[in-house]
Scaffold this active site. Structure first.
Site, PDB file in Angstrom:
ATOM      1  N   TYR A  57       6.225   0.214   4.233  1.00 46.59           N
ATOM      2  CA  TYR A  57       4.961   0.858   3.860  1.00 46.59           C
ATOM      3  C   TYR A  57       5.100   2.378   3.861  1.00 46.59           C
ATOM      4  O   TYR A  57       5.722   2.968   4.748  1.00 46.59           O
ATOM      5  CB  TYR A  57       3.818   0.427   4.788  1.00 46.59           C
ATOM      6  CG  TYR A  57       3.358  -1.009   4.552  1.00 46.59           C
ATOM      7  CD1 TYR A  57       3.809  -1.736   3.460  1.00 46.59           C
ATOM      8  CD2 TYR A  57       2.470  -1.630   5.424  1.00 46.59           C
ATOM      9  CE1 TYR A  57       3.403  -3.048   3.243  1.00 46.59           C
ATOM     10  CE2 TYR A  57       2.056  -2.948   5.207  1.00 46.59           C
ATOM     11  CZ  TYR A  57       2.535  -3.640   4.114  1.00 46.59           C
ATOM     12  OH  TYR A  57       2.127  -4.932   3.900  1.00 46.59           O
ATOM     13  N   HIS A 132       9.270 -10.315   4.905  1.00 45.02           N
ATOM     14  CA  HIS A 132       8.260  -9.818   3.960  1.00 45.02           C
ATOM     15  C   HIS A 132       8.166 -10.630   2.655  1.00 45.02           C
ATOM     16  O   HIS A 132       7.083 -10.836   2.127  1.00 45.02           O
ATOM     17  CB  HIS A 132       8.575  -8.346   3.641  1.00 45.02           C
ATOM     18  CG  HIS A 132       7.386  -7.545   3.223  1.00 45.02           C
ATOM     19  ND1 HIS A 132       7.286  -6.202   3.456  1.00 45.02           N
ATOM     20  CD2 HIS A 132       6.237  -7.871   2.581  1.00 45.02           C
ATOM     21  CE1 HIS A 132       6.133  -5.755   2.979  1.00 45.02           C
ATOM     22  NE2 HIS A 132       5.487  -6.751   2.444  1.00 45.02           N
ATOM     23  N   SER A 214      -4.589  -8.020   0.499  1.00 51.03           N
ATOM     24  CA  SER A 214      -5.482  -7.553  -0.580  1.00 51.03           C
ATOM     25  C   SER A 214      -6.718  -8.444  -0.705  1.00 51.03           C
ATOM     26  O   SER A 214      -7.007  -8.989  -1.781  1.00 51.03           O
ATOM     27  CB  SER A 214      -4.731  -7.464  -1.917  1.00 51.03           C
ATOM     28  OG  SER A 214      -3.768  -6.442  -1.876  1.00 51.03           O
ATOM     29  N   GLY A 218      -7.198  -5.520  -3.692  1.00 51.35           N
ATOM     30  CA  GLY A 218      -6.585  -4.188  -3.700  1.00 51.35           C
ATOM     31  C   GLY A 218      -7.528  -3.131  -4.273  1.00 51.35           C
ATOM     32  O   GLY A 218      -7.092  -2.085  -4.754  1.00 51.35           O
TER      33      GLY A 218
HETATM   34  P1  NAP Z   1      -7.905  -4.483  -0.097  1.00 50.23           P
HETATM   35  O1  NAP Z   1      -8.914  -4.409   1.013  1.00 50.23           O
HETATM   36  O2  NAP Z   1      -7.970  -5.621  -1.036  1.00 50.23           O
HETATM   37  O3  NAP Z   1      -7.941  -3.156  -0.953  1.00 50.23           O
HETATM   38  C1  NAP Z   1      -8.067  -1.904  -0.364  1.00 50.23           C
HETATM   39  C2  NAP Z   1      -8.404  -0.922  -1.448  1.00 50.23           C
HETATM   40  O4  NAP Z   1      -9.735  -1.175  -1.877  1.00 50.23           O
HETATM   41  C3  NAP Z   1      -8.356   0.516  -0.955  1.00 50.23           C
HETATM   42  O5  NAP Z   1      -7.784   1.308  -1.971  1.00 50.23           O
HETATM   43  C4  NAP Z   1      -9.816   0.847  -0.741  1.00 50.23           C
HETATM   44  O6  NAP Z   1     -10.076   2.220  -0.973  1.00 50.23           O
HETATM   45  C5  NAP Z   1     -10.488   0.011  -1.807  1.00 50.23           C
HETATM   46  N1  NAP Z   1     -11.852  -0.311  -1.406  1.00 50.23           N
HETATM   47  C6  NAP Z   1     -12.258  -0.997  -0.312  1.00 50.23           C
HETATM   48  N2  NAP Z   1     -13.600  -1.088  -0.268  1.00 50.23           N
HETATM   49  C7  NAP Z   1     -14.054  -0.449  -1.354  1.00 50.23           C
HETATM   50  C8  NAP Z   1     -15.349  -0.220  -1.887  1.00 50.23           C
HETATM   51  N3  NAP Z   1     -16.449  -0.666  -1.259  1.00 50.23           N
HETATM   52  N4  NAP Z   1     -15.456   0.456  -3.066  1.00 50.23           N
HETATM   53  C9  NAP Z   1     -14.352   0.905  -3.706  1.00 50.23           C
HETATM   54  N5  NAP Z   1     -13.078   0.711  -3.246  1.00 50.23           N
HETATM   55  C10 NAP Z   1     -12.938   0.049  -2.091  1.00 50.23           C
HETATM   56  O7  NAP Z   1      -6.507  -4.493   0.642  1.00 50.23           O
HETATM   57  P2  NAP Z   1      -5.066  -3.851   0.318  1.00 50.23           P
HETATM   58  O8  NAP Z   1      -5.082  -2.456   0.799  1.00 50.23           O
HETATM   59  O9  NAP Z   1      -4.643  -4.108  -1.067  1.00 50.23           O
HETATM   60  O10 NAP Z   1      -4.189  -4.725   1.275  1.00 50.23           O
HETATM   61  C11 NAP Z   1      -4.567  -4.845   2.653  1.00 50.23           C
HETATM   62  C12 NAP Z   1      -3.375  -4.957   3.519  1.00 50.23           C
HETATM   63  O11 NAP Z   1      -2.644  -6.129   3.198  1.00 50.23           O
HETATM   64  C13 NAP Z   1      -2.343  -3.837   3.389  1.00 50.23           C
HETATM   65  O12 NAP Z   1      -2.694  -2.682   4.115  1.00 50.23           O
HETATM   66  C14 NAP Z   1      -1.143  -4.499   3.980  1.00 50.23           C
HETATM   67  O13 NAP Z   1      -1.208  -4.449   5.389  1.00 50.23           O
HETATM   68  C15 NAP Z   1      -1.293  -5.927   3.502  1.00 50.23           C
HETATM   69  N6  NAP Z   1      -0.479  -6.234   2.317  1.00 50.23           N
HETATM   70  C16 NAP Z   1       0.543  -7.106   2.460  1.00 50.23           C
HETATM   71  C17 NAP Z   1       1.323  -7.470   1.370  1.00 50.23           C
HETATM   72  C18 NAP Z   1       2.449  -8.431   1.577  1.00 50.23           C
HETATM   73  O14 NAP Z   1       3.266  -8.612   0.666  1.00 50.23           O
HETATM   74  N7  NAP Z   1       2.533  -9.055   2.730  1.00 50.23           N
HETATM   75  C19 NAP Z   1       1.055  -6.938   0.095  1.00 50.23           C
HETATM   76  C20 NAP Z   1      -0.018  -6.054  -0.034  1.00 50.23           C
HETATM   77  C21 NAP Z   1      -0.789  -5.711   1.083  1.00 50.23           C
HETATM   78  P3  NAP Z   1     -10.582   3.163   0.242  1.00 50.23           P
HETATM   79  O15 NAP Z   1      -9.408   3.373   1.119  1.00 50.23           O
HETATM   80  O16 NAP Z   1     -11.039   4.388  -0.469  1.00 50.23           O
HETATM   81  O17 NAP Z   1     -11.703   2.437   0.924  1.00 50.23           O
END
Ligand code: NAP
Length: 300
Positions: A57, A132, A214, A218
């Site tokens: 990350y 991963h 996500s 995302g």
């Molecule tokens: P997500 O919660 O689906 O998306 C987060 C994104 O959505 C951020 O850019 C956030 O922006 C935005 N967001 C959230 N609420 C919002 C709202 N009300 N209005 C507009 N935008 C909004 O999760 P993700 O970040 O994609 O993934 C979460 C976690 O999953 C990662 O941090 C990681 O730990 C894990 N992950 C794992 C894998 C894997 O292969 N194992 C892959 C991807 C992710 P703001 O920050 O501005 O709120």
């Protein structure tokens, strides 16, 4: 105040029913230890104690950001569980010399990666280590030896995988004596395949909780690309007097298998806003109302 419940993985390790993901930690405008601490404190206020990391990350820098936070506030470490991952080698940071992005699930790589993650995060033990990505070049016995070795050394409490298909899981599991305790996979109203392609039922049959990455697509949930889905989420959220993000999280958490959404927001107020999702449970018909909108047709 409603707080997250606990999900038991082993005698030694349990996670909060919602986790906080640190993939985007380095994208924040403020990456100072104090600001990271403020985000963790916002999670803790809701009982969200599980922090999801990965070596890769932030171009192999997010673990170090968290480590700086623990250095500044050492007492924080014991209030959270640390999940981290290894196995992706991309030409960046410590792997800048790699010729091609690849996976490495060898024992040697697992041991090295765990030592580096512990050092960068300034911690003594990883609560949960995940491979991963499934590695098409995996020597399952050698990978299993690596995972067993990091448990035996006391550096890791429990192990699992991410993005594994059931056959990848079974291959690795066949060489393990310790259990694989979770599979972290993509699941949301924007990514519903796991509910029908066998990925989730495989875990559900084994009473293994899935972690959902996500969970808000995302951020794709907020761009309105699926107008029908947005309209349905809006209508359901009005019925429950909340917003579409909480309905989307509740849609995952209402499923009869234990699904742990991994939040990705960098905004402290959006972490706090998740409280409403913790107590929101959708009935079967509402779940299908959203599922139908997500897939764009009635179920047959
Ligand atoms: P997500 O919660 O689906 O998306 C987060 C994104 O959505 C951020 O850019 C956030 O922006 C935005 N967001 C959230 N609420 C919002 C709202 N009300 N209005 C507009 N935008 C909004 O999760 P993700 O970040 O994609 O993934 C979460 C976690 O999953 C990662 O941090 C990681 O730990 C894990 N992950 C794992 C894998 C894997 O292969 N194992 C892959 C991807 C992710 P703001 O920050 O501005 O709120």
């Amino acid at each position: 105040m409603t707080t997250a419940s606990r999900v038991i993985l082993t005698n030694d390790v349990d996670l909060s029913s919602v986790a906080y993901g640190m993939w985007r930690l380095g994208d924040d405008t403020d990456t100072s230890p104090s600001h990271i601490q403020a985000k963790i404190e916002a999670c803790l206020a809701l009982g969200i104690t599980t922090m999801d990391q990965a070596d890769i990350y932030g171009g192999y820098e997010a673990e170090e950001l968290l480590g700086a936070c623990f250095r500044q506030s050492p007492a924080l470490r014991d209030r959270v569980e640390i999940v981290t991952k290894c196995g992706i080698v991309a030409p960046a940071g410590r792997y800048a010399d790699a010729r091609v992005k690849h996976y490495n699930t060898s024992k040697e790589h697992i041991l090295q990666s765990v030592d580096t993650s512990l050092r960068l995060m300034n911690i003594d033990v990883i609560d949960l280590l995940l491979i991963h990505r499934p590695d098409p070049f995996m020597d399952h016995r050698n990978a299993a030896e690596g995972l067993e070795a990091v448990i035996a050394s006391g550096k890791v409490k429990s192990v699992g995988v991410s993005n594994f298909k059931p056959h990848d899981w079974q291959l690795l599991e066949s060489a393990m004596s310790s259990p694989l305790v979770t599979n972290q996979i993509e699941m949301s109203v924007m990514a519903t395949e796991a509910f029908t392609n066998g990925d989730l039922s495989f875990l559900q049959q084994r009473d293994v909780p899935a972690m959902a990455w996500s969970p808000l697509g995302g951020g794709g949930l907020f761009t309105g690309t699926n107008a029908q889905l947005t309209a349905t989420l809006k209508s359901v959220s009005e019925r429950f007097d909340t917003d579409i993000s909480n309905v989307a999280l509740a849609w995952l958490m209402s499923h009869p298998s234990a699904i742990i959404p991994v939040l990705g927001t960098n905004k402290i107020e959006r972490i706090g806003n998740v409280e409403a999702a913790l107590s929101l449970r959708l009935d079967r018909e509402t779940w299908f109302e959203i599922y139908t909108a997500a897939i764009g047709r009635d179920v047959p």
